[in-house]
Design a protein around this motif. Structure first.
Motif, PDB file in Angstrom:
ATOM      1  N   SER A  96       7.573  -5.180   6.324  1.00  0.00           N
ATOM      2  CA  SER A  96       6.668  -6.038   5.018  1.00  0.00           C
ATOM      3  C   SER A  96       7.151  -5.770   3.881  1.00  0.00           C
ATOM      4  N   ASN A  97       7.354  -4.440   3.985  1.00  0.00           N
ATOM      5  CA  ASN A  97       8.151  -4.069   2.161  1.00  0.00           C
ATOM      6  C   ASN A  97       9.936  -3.219   3.096  1.00  0.00           C
ATOM      7  N   PRO A  98      10.465  -3.669   3.638  1.00  0.00           N
ATOM      8  CA  PRO A  98      11.721  -2.687   4.356  1.00  0.00           C
ATOM      9  C   PRO A  98      12.359  -1.908   3.483  1.00  0.00           C
ATOM     10  N   GLU A  99      12.661  -2.394   2.052  1.00  0.00           N
ATOM     11  CA  GLU A  99      13.638  -2.360   0.817  1.00  0.00           C
ATOM     12  C   GLU A  99      12.554  -1.331  -0.094  1.00  0.00           C
ATOM     13  N   GLY A 100      11.483  -1.200  -0.419  1.00  0.00           N
ATOM     14  CA  GLY A 100      10.481  -0.649  -1.192  1.00  0.00           C
ATOM     15  C   GLY A 100      10.698   0.951  -1.078  1.00  0.00           C
ATOM     16  N   LYS A 101      11.101   1.455  -2.181  1.00  0.00           N
ATOM     17  CA  LYS A 101      10.406   3.016  -2.720  1.00  0.00           C
ATOM     18  C   LYS A 101       9.607   4.001  -2.207  1.00  0.00           C
ATOM     19  N   LYS A 102      10.371   4.542  -1.238  1.00  0.00           N
ATOM     20  CA  LYS A 102       9.516   5.086  -0.438  1.00  0.00           C
ATOM     21  C   LYS A 102       9.091   6.201  -0.978  1.00  0.00           C
ATOM     22  N   GLN A 103       7.450   6.179  -0.190  1.00  0.00           N
ATOM     23  CA  GLN A 103       6.535   7.158  -0.653  1.00  0.00           C
ATOM     24  C   GLN A 103       5.806   8.109   0.290  1.00  0.00           C
ATOM     25  N   THR A 104       5.231   8.933   0.181  1.00  0.00           N
ATOM     26  CA  THR A 104       4.942   9.634   1.236  1.00  0.00           C
ATOM     27  C   THR A 104       3.402   9.739   1.633  1.00  0.00           C
ATOM     28  N   TYR A 105       3.393   9.006   2.821  1.00  0.00           N
ATOM     29  CA  TYR A 105       1.595   9.083   2.901  1.00  0.00           C
ATOM     30  C   TYR A 105       1.280   9.333   4.794  1.00  0.00           C
ATOM     31  N   ASN A 106       0.018   9.549   4.955  1.00  0.00           N
ATOM     32  CA  ASN A 106      -0.472  10.237   6.695  1.00  0.00           C
ATOM     33  C   ASN A 106      -0.494   9.157   6.700  1.00  0.00           C
ATOM     34  N   VAL A 107      -0.578   8.211   8.305  1.00  0.00           N
ATOM     35  CA  VAL A 107      -0.859   6.868   8.711  1.00  0.00           C
ATOM     36  C   VAL A 107      -1.945   7.120   9.537  1.00  0.00           C
ATOM     37  N   VAL A 108      -3.024   6.725   9.675  1.00  0.00           N
ATOM     38  CA  VAL A 108      -4.176   7.468  10.182  1.00  0.00           C
ATOM     39  C   VAL A 108      -4.443   5.843  11.267  1.00  0.00           C
TER      40      VAL A 108
ATOM     41  N   ILE B 182     -10.235   5.405  14.701  1.00  0.00           N
ATOM     42  CA  ILE B 182     -11.655   5.753  15.142  1.00  0.00           C
ATOM     43  C   ILE B 182     -11.921   6.624  14.903  1.00  0.00           C
ATOM     44  N   CYS B 183     -13.472   7.223  15.405  1.00  0.00           N
ATOM     45  CA  CYS B 183     -13.710   7.994  14.368  1.00  0.00           C
ATOM     46  C   CYS B 183     -13.184   9.282  14.858  1.00  0.00           C
ATOM     47  N   GLU B 184     -12.283   9.611  15.082  1.00  0.00           N
ATOM     48  CA  GLU B 184     -12.053  11.342  14.910  1.00  0.00           C
ATOM     49  C   GLU B 184     -11.069  11.198  14.149  1.00  0.00           C
ATOM     50  N   THR B 185      -9.799  12.331  14.363  1.00  0.00           N
ATOM     51  CA  THR B 185      -9.099  11.873  13.558  1.00  0.00           C
ATOM     52  C   THR B 185      -7.415  12.098  14.353  1.00  0.00           C
ATOM     53  N   ASP B 186      -7.647  10.763  14.156  1.00  0.00           N
ATOM     54  CA  ASP B 186      -6.969   9.626  14.993  1.00  0.00           C
ATOM     55  C   ASP B 186      -5.314   9.556  14.213  1.00  0.00           C
ATOM     56  N   THR B 187      -4.015  10.470  13.418  1.00  0.00           N
ATOM     57  CA  THR B 187      -3.304  10.401  13.126  1.00  0.00           C
ATOM     58  C   THR B 187      -1.824  10.480  13.521  1.00  0.00           C
ATOM     59  N   PHE B 188      -1.421   9.325  12.924  1.00  0.00           N
ATOM     60  CA  PHE B 188       0.452   8.761  13.812  1.00  0.00           C
ATOM     61  C   PHE B 188       1.153   9.779  13.773  1.00  0.00           C
ATOM     62  N   ALA B 189       0.608  10.699  12.262  1.00  0.00           N
ATOM     63  CA  ALA B 189       2.117  10.450  11.361  1.00  0.00           C
ATOM     64  C   ALA B 189       1.340  11.100   9.952  1.00  0.00           C
ATOM     65  N   SER B 190       1.987  12.647   9.862  1.00  0.00           N
ATOM     66  CA  SER B 190       1.239  13.132   8.363  1.00  0.00           C
ATOM     67  C   SER B 190       3.050  13.117   7.646  1.00  0.00           C
ATOM     68  N   ASN B 191       3.002  13.277   6.325  1.00  0.00           N
ATOM     69  CA  ASN B 191       3.653  13.544   5.232  1.00  0.00           C
ATOM     70  C   ASN B 191       4.918  12.602   5.989  1.00  0.00           C
ATOM     71  N   ARG B 192       4.581  11.534   6.108  1.00  0.00           N
ATOM     72  CA  ARG B 192       6.501  10.748   6.454  1.00  0.00           C
ATOM     73  C   ARG B 192       6.211  10.002   5.325  1.00  0.00           C
ATOM     74  N   GLU B 193       7.903   9.899   5.219  1.00  0.00           N
ATOM     75  CA  GLU B 193       8.356   9.068   3.929  1.00  0.00           C
ATOM     76  C   GLU B 193       8.520   7.694   4.600  1.00  0.00           C
ATOM     77  N   ILE B 194       7.948   6.934   3.588  1.00  0.00           N
ATOM     78  CA  ILE B 194       7.621   4.858   4.625  1.00  0.00           C
ATOM     79  C   ILE B 194       8.288   4.137   2.797  1.00  0.00           C
ATOM     80  N   PRO B 195       8.300   3.185   3.227  1.00  0.00           N
ATOM     81  CA  PRO B 195       8.877   2.479   2.065  1.00  0.00           C
ATOM     82  C   PRO B 195       7.360   1.833   1.316  1.00  0.00           C
ATOM     83  N   GLU B 196       6.966   1.846  -0.252  1.00  0.00           N
ATOM     84  CA  GLU B 196       5.907   1.650  -0.178  1.00  0.00           C
ATOM     85  C   GLU B 196       4.900   0.667   0.619  1.00  0.00           C
ATOM     86  N   ILE B 197       3.152   0.825   0.543  1.00  0.00           N
ATOM     87  CA  ILE B 197       2.472   0.523   1.449  1.00  0.00           C
ATOM     88  C   ILE B 197       1.475  -0.376   0.710  1.00  0.00           C
TER      89      ILE B 197
END
Length: 409
Positions: free
Chosen positions: A321-333, A336-351
């Motif tokens: 949705s924002n492929p050219e946005g400024k990159k920020q660092t995220y945990n993508v989670v 689910i009522c568990e620790t279901d982390t897809f990515a940690s400390n991942r730089e992704i264009p602003e979400i």
């Protein structure tokens, strides 16, 4: 998927955001053109008289995907009687199905025999019972080559302590069963692991198989399994299929000349065929600022894609949705009522809330390992081919979740 402008270029410049509008989120999308590319690449890599590509369907069992891969000329490898049944419904002839169970009740093997598929056994008690019951039916035997290979211990299945296969040191016992029952051994098989980078690991396993094959004069094929590594990141390493093909073809052709006739070389690619073809599209529900971490919470979780939690696997994530946005660092989670982390400390264009993210390499062992944990519903699946999109699995409903439950009150 084209990473620059977020379109499925091989599928005909289809915008994934339009697919989410059409089919909802989360959504699995597979590009058939990429599957075809991978199949043709593998076929071209090996220069032998007889070559068979047998799709390891546990990677992705959607019947439309199976039918497409069959059209390419592939046979199929199944590890359960249910996979066998699906493969038959997809149109595979039983003779083109290899059933490779592990630790199943003998009744399941008998059911596979009744369906007429080829049988590949990995323990001596099963071989003994099979020889007593079906001495007229040829079998394949899965060897444990005592080779540690694969991306991690969970995906390495050919080492000395693995549950899979018969130790190559125990093959004299197998020879004894064959002689006492009159049963024919038609093939030898191995599979050492997944995400194998070094061609030398395949060649070492091939040496084990080919040396054993010399002791069995009536073989029809040798199955080298698979486990080829595909790239998960930009500039990631992958198995050099062309190098492996050149080296293993030479070794195999020399063996066949010494054996006195050409045998069929078989490979069982799963991830190699479908991993890169898959994209998992999810929508951001919340952007949450913690004390030290920014979380992007999406409308999915380990119930839909468990590989990062189960294998510590890396899946590249794009904000389409924002492929050219400024990159920020995220945990993508996940939700689910568990620790279901897809990515940690991942730089992704602003979400932002409502953005659609793409998890790449979602074709193999993603939907096939999904569940209804937390009573969540499984997503739809879409196949793209030559510029058209096809719904190949409907999104589940609450009725699907309750269908087989019985209310006793």
């Amino acid at each position: 998927m084209d990473y620059k402008n977020g379109h499925f270029l091989l599928g005909g410049a289809i915008n994934p955001l339009k697919l989410v509008e059409k089919y909802g989120s989360p959504l699995y999308v597979y590009e058939a053109d990429i599957i075809e590319r991978q199949y043709n690449r593998l076929k071209a890599a090996f220069q032998v008289e007889k070559l068979k590509i047998s799709y390891a369907c546990k990677a992705l069992t959607n019947i439309s995907v199976l039918k497409f891969i069959k059209q390419l000329g592939s046979t199929v490898d199944c590890v359960s009687i249910q996979e066998v049944q699906i493969a038959i419904r997809a149109g595979f002839e039983p003779v083109n199905i290899l059933y490779t169970p592990s630790g199943v009740n003998f009744s399941e093997i008998e059911e596979a025999v009744g369906l007429g598929v080829r049988i590949n056994l990995d323990n001596i008690p099963a071989i003994e019972r099979f020889g007593e019951t079906y001495p007229h039916i040829p079998i394949c035997v899965r060897i444990n080559p005592h080779i540690m290979a694969g991306g991690n211990l969970k995906t390495s299945v050919g080492h000395i302590d693995s549950k899979f296969g018969i130790s190559y040191t125990q093959m004299p016992l197998v020879q004894g069963v064959l002689e006492s029952t009159g049963m024919k051994l038609e093939g030898l098989h191995m599979h050492t692991g997944s995400d194998i980078l070094n061609p030398e690991a395949f060649l070492a396993g091939a040496d084990v198989l080919l040396n054993l094959a010399k002791e069995f004069p009536d073989l029809d094929y040798i199955d080298f399994g698979s486990g080829f590594k595909v790239p998960y990141k930009p500039n990631d390493l992958e198995t050099n299929i062309e190098e492996l093909g050149e080296k293993l073809s030479a070794k195999f052709n020399t063996f066949c000349a010494e054996y006195g006739r050409p045998l069929t070389m078989v490979f069982e690619p799963g991830k190699f065929l479908v991993s890169e073809a898959g994209s998992f599209l999810v929508t951001v529900n919340v952007v949450k600022h913690g004390a030290t971490t920014v979380f992007a919470g999406v409308d999915s979780g380990l119930n839909h894609l468990i590989r990062p939690m189960f294998y510590d696997s890396y899946h590249r994530i794009s904000n389409i949705s924002n492929p050219e946005g400024k990159k920020q660092t995220y945990n993508v989670v996940g939700y689910i009522c568990e620790t279901d982390t897809f990515a940690s400390n991942r730089e992704i264009p602003e979400i932002a809330i409502g953005d659609v993210l793409c998890l790449h390499n979602a074709g193999a062992y993603c939907y096939s390992m999904s569940s209804n944990y937390n009573s969540r519903l499984r997503p739809a699946e879409v196949l793209i081919y030559q510029g058209k999109d096809y719904l190949i699995r409907e999104r589940e409903t609450i009725e699907d979740l309750l269908k087989h439950q019985i209310d006793v009150f």
